[in-house]
Design a protein around this motif. Structure first.
Motif, PDB file in Angstrom:
ATOM      1  N   THR A   3       1.916  -3.499   3.468  1.00 23.23           N
ATOM      2  CA  THR A   3       1.675  -3.149   2.073  1.00 23.23           C
ATOM      3  C   THR A   3       2.796  -2.290   1.517  1.00 23.23           C
ATOM      4  O   THR A   3       3.027  -2.309   0.329  1.00 23.23           O
ATOM      5  CB  THR A   3       0.346  -2.390   1.918  1.00 23.23           C
ATOM      6  OG1 THR A   3       0.368  -1.246   2.751  1.00 23.23           O
ATOM      7  CG2 THR A   3      -0.810  -3.281   2.248  1.00 23.23           C
ATOM      8  N   PHE A   7       4.700  -2.053  -2.470  1.00 28.13           N
ATOM      9  CA  PHE A   7       4.384  -0.872  -3.253  1.00 28.13           C
ATOM     10  C   PHE A   7       5.552   0.105  -3.367  1.00 28.13           C
ATOM     11  O   PHE A   7       5.429   1.148  -3.949  1.00 28.13           O
ATOM     12  CB  PHE A   7       3.167  -0.156  -2.667  1.00 28.13           C
ATOM     13  CG  PHE A   7       1.906  -0.965  -2.808  1.00 28.13           C
ATOM     14  CD1 PHE A   7       1.395  -1.236  -4.057  1.00 28.13           C
ATOM     15  CD2 PHE A   7       1.264  -1.476  -1.706  1.00 28.13           C
ATOM     16  CE1 PHE A   7       0.249  -1.986  -4.203  1.00 28.13           C
ATOM     17  CE2 PHE A   7       0.118  -2.233  -1.840  1.00 28.13           C
ATOM     18  CZ  PHE A   7      -0.390  -2.485  -3.099  1.00 28.13           C
ATOM     19  N   LYS A  58       2.620  -6.901  -7.469  1.00 31.30           N
ATOM     20  CA  LYS A  58       2.158  -5.527  -7.218  1.00 31.30           C
ATOM     21  C   LYS A  58       0.826  -5.265  -7.912  1.00 31.30           C
ATOM     22  O   LYS A  58      -0.089  -4.698  -7.325  1.00 31.30           O
ATOM     23  CB  LYS A  58       3.187  -4.515  -7.726  1.00 31.30           C
ATOM     24  CG  LYS A  58       4.344  -4.287  -6.826  1.00 31.30           C
ATOM     25  CD  LYS A  58       5.199  -3.187  -7.439  1.00 31.30           C
ATOM     26  CE  LYS A  58       6.447  -2.957  -6.669  1.00 31.30           C
ATOM     27  NZ  LYS A  58       7.257  -1.886  -7.244  1.00 31.30           N
ATOM     28  N   MET A  59       0.728  -5.674  -9.168  1.00 35.15           N
ATOM     29  CA  MET A  59      -0.496  -5.446  -9.924  1.00 35.15           C
ATOM     30  C   MET A  59      -1.663  -6.239  -9.328  1.00 35.15           C
ATOM     31  O   MET A  59      -2.766  -5.713  -9.177  1.00 35.15           O
ATOM     32  CB  MET A  59      -0.288  -5.848 -11.386  1.00 35.15           C
ATOM     33  CG  MET A  59      -1.467  -5.520 -12.278  1.00 35.15           C
ATOM     34  SD  MET A  59      -1.178  -5.936 -13.980  1.00 35.15           S
ATOM     35  CE  MET A  59      -1.118  -7.715 -13.884  1.00 35.15           C
ATOM     36  N   SER A  62      -2.733  -4.649  -6.069  1.00 31.31           N
ATOM     37  CA  SER A  62      -3.432  -3.393  -6.325  1.00 31.31           C
ATOM     38  C   SER A  62      -4.873  -3.658  -6.770  1.00 31.31           C
ATOM     39  O   SER A  62      -5.812  -2.999  -6.294  1.00 31.31           O
ATOM     40  CB  SER A  62      -2.684  -2.597  -7.391  1.00 31.31           C
ATOM     41  OG  SER A  62      -3.376  -1.429  -7.704  1.00 31.31           O
ATOM     42  N   ASN A  63      -5.063  -4.610  -7.679  1.00 33.73           N
ATOM     43  CA  ASN A  63      -6.411  -4.966  -8.113  1.00 33.73           C
ATOM     44  C   ASN A  63      -7.235  -5.533  -6.963  1.00 33.73           C
ATOM     45  O   ASN A  63      -8.416  -5.207  -6.820  1.00 33.73           O
ATOM     46  CB  ASN A  63      -6.357  -5.976  -9.255  1.00 33.73           C
ATOM     47  CG  ASN A  63      -5.870  -5.365 -10.543  1.00 33.73           C
ATOM     48  OD1 ASN A  63      -5.923  -4.150 -10.724  1.00 33.73           O
ATOM     49  ND2 ASN A  63      -5.380  -6.201 -11.435  1.00 33.73           N
ATOM     50  N   ARG A  65      -6.856  -4.914  -3.820  1.00 36.49           N
ATOM     51  CA  ARG A  65      -7.183  -3.820  -2.891  1.00 36.49           C
ATOM     52  C   ARG A  65      -8.342  -2.989  -3.419  1.00 36.49           C
ATOM     53  O   ARG A  65      -9.222  -2.589  -2.661  1.00 36.49           O
ATOM     54  CB  ARG A  65      -5.952  -2.946  -2.685  1.00 36.49           C
ATOM     55  CG  ARG A  65      -6.194  -1.822  -1.720  1.00 36.49           C
ATOM     56  CD  ARG A  65      -4.955  -1.005  -1.509  1.00 36.49           C
ATOM     57  NE  ARG A  65      -5.261   0.080  -0.586  1.00 36.49           N
ATOM     58  CZ  ARG A  65      -4.376   0.912  -0.136  1.00 36.49           C
ATOM     59  NH1 ARG A  65      -3.118   0.802  -0.493  1.00 36.49           N
ATOM     60  NH2 ARG A  65      -4.722   1.877   0.681  1.00 36.49           N
ATOM     61  N   ASN A  66      -8.356  -2.740  -4.715  1.00 34.26           N
ATOM     62  CA  ASN A  66      -9.440  -1.951  -5.294  1.00 34.26           C
ATOM     63  C   ASN A  66     -10.772  -2.699  -5.260  1.00 34.26           C
ATOM     64  O   ASN A  66     -11.825  -2.081  -5.122  1.00 34.26           O
ATOM     65  CB  ASN A  66      -9.112  -1.565  -6.735  1.00 34.26           C
ATOM     66  CG  ASN A  66      -7.982  -0.565  -6.796  1.00 34.26           C
ATOM     67  OD1 ASN A  66      -7.708   0.153  -5.844  1.00 34.26           O
ATOM     68  ND2 ASN A  66      -7.305  -0.532  -7.923  1.00 34.26           N
TER      69      ASN A  66
END
Length: 138
Positions: A3, A7, A58-59, A62-63, A65-66
């Motif tokens: 990751t 990032f 990346k976005m 990130s989404n 992962r959340n």
């Protein structure tokens, strides 16, 4: 470990010279150098456009992962890395169909699909030399 690859900060690619094994620019593989290639981008949005896909990934990671946890982006990144390694011989154009399928780009027609004809490519090289370079014999 994987990751951290996406990032980290956005690198500026294609702006510097490629140096060969002896500290001199490898003109046969990278072409002639010019002052224009060493300058900063000519417009403020040039870097943003150049790194659009990286920023989009990346976005999305990130989404993901959340929403689903750490395992989902890690699994996708490992699949992307495996799909990137599938290639033809170095002197043949590779379509990266598996990577396009994973990213969902196989169902859309973009600029590269129409104007990226391998028969019109400027990358023409000696197959034996390119294969020796790929295998580390040169």
């Amino acid at each position: 470990m994987i990751t951290g690859l996406l990032f980290c900060s956005v690198p500026v690619t294609g702006m510097g010279q490629q140096v060969g094994a002896y500290g001199v620019q490898d003109t046969l593989r990278s072409g002639f150098s010019s002052v224009k290639n060493e300058l900063l981008p000519s417009h403020a949005l040039e870097l943003s456009e150049k790194n659009f896909q990286l920023n989009q990934d990346k976005m999305n990671f990130s989404n993901l992962r959340n929403i689903q946890g750490l395992h989902a982006p890690l699994k996708l990144q490992m699949e992307y890395r495996a799909a990137r390694q599938i290639q033809r011989l170095p002197f043949l154009q590779s379509s990266h169909l598996a990577l396009d399928t994973l990213k969902g780009n196989d169902e859309s027609i973009s600029f590269e699909d129409i104007l990226n004809d391998p028969s019109q490519s400027e990358m023409v090289g000696e197959p034996h030399i390119m294969m020796e370079y790929k295998l580390g014999l040169m």
